[in-house]
Design a protein around this motif. Structure first.
Motif, PDB file in Angstrom:
ATOM      1  N   GLY A 273     108.800  64.706   7.401  1.00 65.49           N
ATOM      2  CA  GLY A 273     109.783  63.717   7.832  1.00 65.49           C
ATOM      3  C   GLY A 273     109.364  62.279   7.620  1.00 65.49           C
ATOM      4  O   GLY A 273     110.083  61.363   7.994  1.00 65.49           O
ATOM      5  N   ILE A 274     108.189  62.058   7.027  1.00 69.42           N
ATOM      6  CA  ILE A 274     107.673  60.698   6.835  1.00 69.42           C
ATOM      7  C   ILE A 274     107.531  60.399   5.346  1.00 69.42           C
ATOM      8  O   ILE A 274     106.870  61.130   4.618  1.00 69.42           O
ATOM      9  CB  ILE A 274     106.307  60.512   7.527  1.00 69.42           C
ATOM     10  CG1 ILE A 274     106.409  60.790   9.026  1.00 69.42           C
ATOM     11  CG2 ILE A 274     105.775  59.106   7.277  1.00 69.42           C
ATOM     12  CD1 ILE A 274     105.080  60.831   9.749  1.00 69.42           C
ATOM     13  N   THR A 275     108.155  59.325   4.927  1.00 69.91           N
ATOM     14  CA  THR A 275     107.983  58.787   3.582  1.00 69.91           C
ATOM     15  C   THR A 275     107.175  57.505   3.709  1.00 69.91           C
ATOM     16  O   THR A 275     107.419  56.715   4.623  1.00 69.91           O
ATOM     17  CB  THR A 275     109.352  58.466   2.946  1.00 69.91           C
ATOM     18  OG1 THR A 275     110.147  59.658   2.931  1.00 69.91           O
ATOM     19  CG2 THR A 275     109.204  57.924   1.542  1.00 69.91           C
ATOM     20  N   THR A 276     106.234  57.307   2.809  1.00 67.57           N
ATOM     21  CA  THR A 276     105.419  56.098   2.871  1.00 67.57           C
ATOM     22  C   THR A 276     105.764  55.164   1.717  1.00 67.57           C
ATOM     23  O   THR A 276     106.192  55.596   0.654  1.00 67.57           O
ATOM     24  CB  THR A 276     103.912  56.424   2.831  1.00 67.57           C
ATOM     25  OG1 THR A 276     103.603  57.101   1.620  1.00 67.57           O
ATOM     26  CG2 THR A 276     103.506  57.275   4.026  1.00 67.57           C
ATOM     27  N   LEU A 277     105.549  53.888   1.974  1.00 67.50           N
ATOM     28  CA  LEU A 277     105.763  52.858   0.968  1.00 67.50           C
ATOM     29  C   LEU A 277     104.664  51.818   1.106  1.00 67.50           C
ATOM     30  O   LEU A 277     104.523  51.196   2.160  1.00 67.50           O
ATOM     31  CB  LEU A 277     107.134  52.190   1.155  1.00 67.50           C
ATOM     32  CG  LEU A 277     107.424  50.984   0.261  1.00 67.50           C
ATOM     33  CD1 LEU A 277     107.477  51.394  -1.213  1.00 67.50           C
ATOM     34  CD2 LEU A 277     108.735  50.319   0.694  1.00 67.50           C
ATOM     35  N   GLN A 278     103.883  51.656   0.044  1.00 63.78           N
ATOM     36  CA  GLN A 278     102.879  50.603   0.027  1.00 63.78           C
ATOM     37  C   GLN A 278     103.571  49.333  -0.446  1.00 63.78           C
ATOM     38  O   GLN A 278     104.098  49.266  -1.554  1.00 63.78           O
ATOM     39  CB  GLN A 278     101.718  50.947  -0.899  1.00 63.78           C
ATOM     40  CG  GLN A 278     100.637  49.883  -0.866  1.00 63.78           C
ATOM     41  CD  GLN A 278      99.463  50.210  -1.776  1.00 63.78           C
ATOM     42  OE1 GLN A 278      99.417  51.246  -2.434  1.00 63.78           O
ATOM     43  NE2 GLN A 278      98.490  49.311  -1.801  1.00 63.78           N
ATOM     44  N   TYR A 279     103.581  48.336   0.430  1.00 66.54           N
ATOM     45  CA  TYR A 279     104.287  47.097   0.117  1.00 66.54           C
ATOM     46  C   TYR A 279     103.710  45.991   0.974  1.00 66.54           C
ATOM     47  O   TYR A 279     103.585  46.146   2.191  1.00 66.54           O
ATOM     48  CB  TYR A 279     105.780  47.271   0.421  1.00 66.54           C
ATOM     49  CG  TYR A 279     106.660  46.219  -0.194  1.00 66.54           C
ATOM     50  CD1 TYR A 279     107.072  46.317  -1.520  1.00 66.54           C
ATOM     51  CD2 TYR A 279     107.088  45.124   0.544  1.00 66.54           C
ATOM     52  CE1 TYR A 279     107.895  45.352  -2.087  1.00 66.54           C
ATOM     53  CE2 TYR A 279     107.905  44.157  -0.007  1.00 66.54           C
ATOM     54  CZ  TYR A 279     108.312  44.276  -1.329  1.00 66.54           C
ATOM     55  OH  TYR A 279     109.111  43.309  -1.888  1.00 66.54           O
TER      56      TYR A 279
END
Length: 181
Positions: free
Chosen positions: A59-65
């Motif tokens: 249920g977790i999507t990650t985004l490096q930003y």
């Protein structure tokens, strides 16, 4: 740093309506995991790849930003998130973006350090500490309804001076939000 969710976030996360939530500056993902456990699809954002590697889960999507180094570019559409959680992070230029990215029936849960924290350690620079009532001013400026607010000293996970805000979008009836969950 602890892996347990903030008591403030744990208290108000159940008030977030079903829908995508944003854990901004998520660090190791303690709040992303809490939100996912409550059934929310979570977007966990952080500039640090090593931190994001700890966050992965159902249920977790990650985004490096890096929101501070991207020239102020805000990557999220208006009204996208049912809930937004921000803890231990302050970058004032993001306040308008956070309010704008909140769905009209969304909930913002914010907790970070305030002036007076310098006596407990870092952060100690006023640039990274909220002024008295600053989160209340942010809510008022951006049309958010304050559901709960605190400004004071906490003892856990370590002594600190913090401000905490739980605020709702324009379509939320504050009288209908359960705050004692």
């Amino acid at each position: 740093m602890t892996d347990r969710p903030s008591a403030w976030v744990a208290r108000f996360a159940p008030a977030i309506a079903p829908g995508e939530t944003l854990d901004l500056a998520c660090g190791g993902g303690r709040h992303a995991r809490l939100l996912a456990a409550l059934g929310h699809p979570v977007l966990a954002v952080d500039r640090d790849a090593a931190s994001l590697a700890q966050v992965a889960g159902p249920g977790i999507t990650t985004l490096q930003y890096d929101l501070e180094a991207e020239g102020g570019a805000w990557p999220f559409a208006p009204g996208r998130f049912a809930g937004i959680v921000v803890t231990n992070y302050l970058h004032r230029p993001l306040f308008a973006h956070l309010a704008g990215a909140l769905a009209p029936n969304g909930i913002l849960v914010y907790e970070t350090f305030a002036l007076g924290n310098e006596r407990f350690g870092k952060p100690s620079s006023p640039a990274f500490l909220l002024a008295p009532g600053e989160l209340l001013d942010v809510a008022a400026r951006h049309g958010l309804k304050v559901l709960a607010y605190e400004d004071g000293i906490i003892e856990t996970p370590r002594p600190a001076r913090v401000q905490r805000l739980c605020a709702a979008g324009r379509e939320v009836d504050p009288g209908a939000v359960r705050l004692d969950m």
